[in-house]
Design a protein around this motif. Structure first.
Motif, PDB file in Angstrom:
ATOM      1  N   SER A   1       0.764  -1.234  -0.004  1.00 35.30           N
ATOM      2  CA  SER A   1      -0.040   0.138   0.085  1.00 35.30           C
ATOM      3  C   SER A   1       0.863   1.451  -0.064  1.00 35.30           C
ATOM      4  CB  SER A   1      -0.645   0.023   1.221  1.00 35.30           C
ATOM      5  OG  SER A   1      -0.083   0.048   2.545  1.00 35.30           O
ATOM      6  N   ARG A   2       2.419   0.924   0.224  1.00 37.75           N
ATOM      7  CA  ARG A   2       3.083   2.384   0.272  1.00 37.75           C
ATOM      8  C   ARG A   2       3.179   2.898  -1.175  1.00 37.75           C
ATOM      9  NH1 ARG A   2       7.892   0.419   4.245  1.00 37.75           N
ATOM     10  NH2 ARG A   2       6.276  -0.549   6.141  1.00 37.75           N
ATOM     11  N   THR A   3       3.090   4.178  -1.545  1.00 42.09           N
ATOM     12  CA  THR A   3       3.373   4.818  -2.570  1.00 42.09           C
ATOM     13  C   THR A   3       4.981   4.791  -3.025  1.00 42.09           C
ATOM     14  OG1 THR A   3       3.501   6.838  -1.609  1.00 42.09           O
ATOM     15  CG2 THR A   3       1.212   6.249  -2.222  1.00 42.09           C
ATOM     16  N   CYS A   4       5.161   4.897  -4.327  1.00 43.23           N
ATOM     17  CA  CYS A   4       6.547   4.893  -4.721  1.00 43.23           C
ATOM     18  C   CYS A   4       6.591   5.713  -6.171  1.00 43.23           C
ATOM     19  CB  CYS A   4       7.555   3.784  -4.979  1.00 43.23           C
ATOM     20  SG  CYS A   4       6.827   2.813  -6.269  1.00 43.23           S
ATOM     21  N   SER A   5       7.603   6.110  -6.473  1.00 38.48           N
ATOM     22  CA  SER A   5       7.816   6.787  -7.739  1.00 38.48           C
ATOM     23  C   SER A   5       8.052   6.086  -9.009  1.00 38.48           C
ATOM     24  CB  SER A   5       8.635   8.168  -7.783  1.00 38.48           C
ATOM     25  OG  SER A   5       9.983   7.497  -7.599  1.00 38.48           O
ATOM     26  N   HIS A   6       8.213   4.905  -8.836  1.00 38.41           N
ATOM     27  CA  HIS A   6       8.620   3.714  -9.915  1.00 38.41           C
ATOM     28  C   HIS A   6       7.415   3.450 -10.701  1.00 38.41           C
ATOM     29  CE1 HIS A   6      11.488   2.776  -6.444  1.00 38.41           C
ATOM     30  NE2 HIS A   6      12.048   3.504  -7.263  1.00 38.41           N
ATOM     31  N   ASP A   7       7.576   3.476 -11.948  1.00 41.76           N
ATOM     32  CA  ASP A   7       6.620   2.992 -13.150  1.00 41.76           C
ATOM     33  C   ASP A   7       6.480   1.447 -12.934  1.00 41.76           C
ATOM     34  OD1 ASP A   7       6.120   5.540 -14.052  1.00 41.76           O
ATOM     35  OD2 ASP A   7       7.746   5.391 -15.341  1.00 41.76           O
ATOM     36  N   GLY A   8       7.410   0.727 -12.628  1.00 46.11           N
ATOM     37  CA  GLY A   8       7.282  -0.973 -12.653  1.00 46.11           C
ATOM     38  C   GLY A   8       8.504  -1.283 -11.555  1.00 46.11           C
ATOM     39  N   HIS A   9       8.363  -2.393 -11.343  1.00 45.48           N
ATOM     40  CA  HIS A   9       9.394  -3.070 -10.454  1.00 45.48           C
ATOM     41  C   HIS A   9      10.151  -4.155 -10.877  1.00 45.48           C
ATOM     42  CE1 HIS A   9       6.691  -0.791  -7.699  1.00 45.48           C
ATOM     43  NE2 HIS A   9       8.063  -0.426  -7.083  1.00 45.48           N
ATOM     44  N   PRO A  10      11.295  -4.379 -10.716  1.00 47.91           N
ATOM     45  CA  PRO A  10      12.222  -5.619 -11.104  1.00 47.91           C
ATOM     46  C   PRO A  10      11.337  -6.955 -11.041  1.00 47.91           C
ATOM     47  CG  PRO A  10      13.680  -4.220  -9.818  1.00 47.91           C
ATOM     48  CD  PRO A  10      12.032  -3.908  -9.539  1.00 47.91           C
ATOM     49  N   TYR A  11      10.695  -7.191 -10.047  1.00 48.84           N
ATOM     50  CA  TYR A  11       9.903  -8.706  -9.970  1.00 48.84           C
ATOM     51  C   TYR A  11       9.193  -8.950 -11.063  1.00 48.84           C
ATOM     52  CZ  TYR A  11       5.149  -7.131  -9.078  1.00 48.84           C
ATOM     53  OH  TYR A  11       4.016  -6.425  -9.250  1.00 48.84           O
ATOM     54  N   GLU A  12       8.731  -7.833 -11.753  1.00 48.14           N
ATOM     55  CA  GLU A  12       8.030  -8.021 -13.117  1.00 48.14           C
ATOM     56  C   GLU A  12       8.851  -8.973 -14.529  1.00 48.14           C
ATOM     57  OE1 GLU A  12       5.742  -4.662 -14.279  1.00 48.14           O
ATOM     58  OE2 GLU A  12       5.652  -4.008 -12.169  1.00 48.14           O
ATOM     59  N   ALA A  13       9.971  -8.356 -14.399  1.00 46.48           N
ATOM     60  CA  ALA A  13      11.061  -8.723 -15.366  1.00 46.48           C
ATOM     61  C   ALA A  13      11.049 -10.414 -15.205  1.00 46.48           C
ATOM     62  CB  ALA A  13      12.223  -8.085 -15.483  1.00 46.48           C
TER      63      ALA A  13
ATOM     64  N   PRO B   1       9.581  -1.059  -1.374  1.00 44.92           N
ATOM     65  CA  PRO B   1       8.651  -1.935  -0.736  1.00 44.92           C
ATOM     66  C   PRO B   1       7.737  -2.348  -1.864  1.00 44.92           C
ATOM     67  CG  PRO B   1       8.889   0.065   0.390  1.00 44.92           C
ATOM     68  CD  PRO B   1       9.926   0.121  -0.550  1.00 44.92           C
ATOM     69  N   GLY B   2       7.295  -1.765  -3.091  1.00 46.49           N
ATOM     70  CA  GLY B   2       6.575  -2.321  -4.100  1.00 46.49           C
ATOM     71  C   GLY B   2       6.920  -3.533  -4.668  1.00 46.49           C
ATOM     72  N   ASN B   3       8.362  -3.693  -4.680  1.00 48.38           N
ATOM     73  CA  ASN B   3       9.017  -4.820  -5.379  1.00 48.38           C
ATOM     74  C   ASN B   3       9.016  -6.002  -4.282  1.00 48.38           C
ATOM     75  OD1 ASN B   3      10.377  -5.883  -7.412  1.00 48.38           O
ATOM     76  ND2 ASN B   3      12.255  -6.032  -5.870  1.00 48.38           N
ATOM     77  N   VAL B   4       9.300  -5.590  -3.127  1.00 49.48           N
ATOM     78  CA  VAL B   4       9.271  -6.713  -2.176  1.00 49.48           C
ATOM     79  C   VAL B   4       7.710  -7.405  -2.032  1.00 49.48           C
ATOM     80  CG1 VAL B   4       9.492  -7.364   0.441  1.00 49.48           C
ATOM     81  CG2 VAL B   4      11.068  -5.584  -0.664  1.00 49.48           C
ATOM     82  N   ALA B   5       6.754  -6.593  -1.997  1.00 50.00           N
ATOM     83  CA  ALA B   5       5.396  -6.727  -1.949  1.00 50.00           C
ATOM     84  C   ALA B   5       5.120  -7.590  -3.376  1.00 50.00           C
ATOM     85  CB  ALA B   5       4.529  -5.409  -1.973  1.00 50.00           C
ATOM     86  N   GLY B   6       5.671  -7.104  -4.417  1.00 47.74           N
ATOM     87  CA  GLY B   6       5.370  -8.004  -5.612  1.00 47.74           C
ATOM     88  C   GLY B   6       5.920  -9.312  -5.497  1.00 47.74           C
ATOM     89  N   TRP B   7       6.925  -9.542  -4.968  1.00 43.68           N
ATOM     90  CA  TRP B   7       7.421 -10.854  -4.945  1.00 43.68           C
ATOM     91  C   TRP B   7       6.697 -11.559  -3.799  1.00 43.68           C
ATOM     92  CZ3 TRP B   7      10.390 -13.535  -7.997  1.00 43.68           C
ATOM     93  CH2 TRP B   7      11.334 -12.999  -8.784  1.00 43.68           C
ATOM     94  N   ALA B   8       6.386 -11.099  -2.833  1.00 47.37           N
ATOM     95  CA  ALA B   8       5.498 -11.713  -1.916  1.00 47.37           C
ATOM     96  C   ALA B   8       3.831 -12.074  -2.654  1.00 47.37           C
ATOM     97  CB  ALA B   8       5.153 -10.960  -0.762  1.00 47.37           C
ATOM     98  N   ARG B   9       3.330 -11.454  -3.502  1.00 45.43           N
ATOM     99  CA  ARG B   9       2.240 -11.578  -4.262  1.00 45.43           C
ATOM    100  C   ARG B   9       2.516 -12.793  -5.375  1.00 45.43           C
ATOM    101  NH1 ARG B   9       1.947  -5.922  -4.904  1.00 45.43           N
ATOM    102  NH2 ARG B   9       0.159  -5.242  -3.661  1.00 45.43           N
ATOM    103  N   LEU B  10       3.473 -12.900  -5.762  1.00 43.03           N
ATOM    104  CA  LEU B  10       3.982 -14.122  -6.759  1.00 43.03           C
ATOM    105  C   LEU B  10       3.872 -15.383  -5.923  1.00 43.03           C
ATOM    106  CD1 LEU B  10       6.629 -12.787  -9.194  1.00 43.03           C
ATOM    107  CD2 LEU B  10       4.063 -12.583  -9.394  1.00 43.03           C
TER     108      LEU B  10
END
Length: 348
Positions: A87-99, A147-156
């Protein structure tokens, strides 16, 4: 290989990396419970990335009939991290976990998420992937440790363990899966691009020995979507049907003996072979399942706009068992037609 410069974490990381779907419970469960306990204690803290990395590394074990306490603890901790960090905001358009999502053809991430060092995520050298890992110049530590990338890996990881229970996963099945969807679409629409005999036998042989829940579900849905074509006059070699029957019979014992939680009429409709063949591959990865979710509006943040569709019905063991048995009946009927035709051929 998971890389870290902290000796104590490095020892843990080496232990996590050794956990596989075949690992004995007495080896895997203590590591999972320890990792989950540490993450649950501070799911939004600075060390959350360490414990998320550990659960990602062990998600293959957790996706294959894990001990119930370990599964429950891991999912609880991952969901807490998703809520705290996502839920934390960040300025990144995407995150590395997506790659890294294109490398999840079998749903198991064998490699370094980068969460321990802030370096780019990379699959093992022996892992085939059609998408290159992000480079250090393109992805810096700020994005990796965001935090968005960490949360992304947690989602996966959570979605691999419990498919279709996690929202806000980026849409995007692996490129290889889209290629398979195109091949199957040609077959079920009666315009095959290649030799459907070989393509269907290849599909029948594609089930791993210990598939995740999503991969197992996708396999059985695919077999059902294509069985009508296999039993039509278009297929002239009974070995195609034999291969499909063999694959389904090997898949059936792998279904969990879990009670069905769905009301009558809540299981998916597989009446459209083209749609079902697409779903059969979308079910096999987090990004693919996100494509299913997007279709129903289920992946949106505004739950008021979502259709009331029990998407987890696609991975329900009761639904899949019935579907597999229906497929076997259809294929058995096709075999009888072959046998009858052979009997009618006059002896020379």
């Amino acid at each position: 290989m998971i890389i870290t410069t902290d000796p104590s974490v490095a020892r843990l990381a080496a232990d996590w990396e050794r956990i596989r779907p075949t690992s004995p419970a007495d080896e895997a469960v203590p590591l999972v419970l320890d990792c989950a306990r540490r993450l649950a204690a501070d799911p939004g803290g600075e060390e959350a990335r360490i414990w998320v990395s550990g659960l990602v590394a062990m998600s293959g074990y957790l996706a294959w009939r894990p001990e119930e306490e370990a599964e429950r603890a891991a999912l609880g901790a991952l969901r807490a991290a998703i809520e705290a960090l996502g839920s934390r905001t960040c300025s990144h358009d995407g995150h590395p976990y997506e790659a890294g999502m294109d490398s999840l053809e079998d749903e198991i991430w064998n490699g370094d998420t980068g969460l321990l060092t802030g370096g780019p995520a990379a699959p093992d050298a022996g892992t085939e992937t059609s998408a290159p890992a992000p480079t250090a110049t393109a992805t810096g530590p700020e994005q990796v440790l965001c935090p968005g990338n960490v949360a992304g890996w947690a989602r996966l990881a959570a979605d691999v363990i419990a498919p279709l229970t996690v929202r806000r996963i980026p849409v995007g099945a692996p490129k290889y899966h889209h290629s398979c969807i195109s091949t199957l679409s040609g077959i079920v629409n009666d315009y095959p691009y290649g030799d459907p005999h070989e393509d269907l036998k290849d599909e029948a042989a594609r089930l791993p020995s210990r598939p995740t829940r999503g991969v197992l579900a996708g396999y059985l849905v695919t077999m059902n979507a294509t069985c009508w074509y296999a039993t039509s006059e278009r297929i002239t070699d009974r070995s195609v049907l034999d291969a499909m029957i063999k694959g389904i019979e090997e898949a059936l014992p792998l279904l969990e003996d879990r009670p069905c939680t769905h009301a009558p009429g809540e299981h998916p409709d597989t009446g459209d072979p083209d749609y079902a063949s697409q779903v059969g591959y979308f079910l096999r990865s987090p990004g693919g399942r996100a494509e299913i979710a997007e279709y129903y509006g289920w992946n949106e943040e505004d739950e008021a706009d979502q259709e009331d569709e029990p998407l987890d019905g696609w991975v329900c063991p009761a639904f899949l068992r019935d579907l597999a048995e229906d497929t076997l009946l259809e294929l058995a009927s096709g075999l009888r037609a072959f046998e009858q035709a052979d009997a009618e051929v006059p002896a020379t």
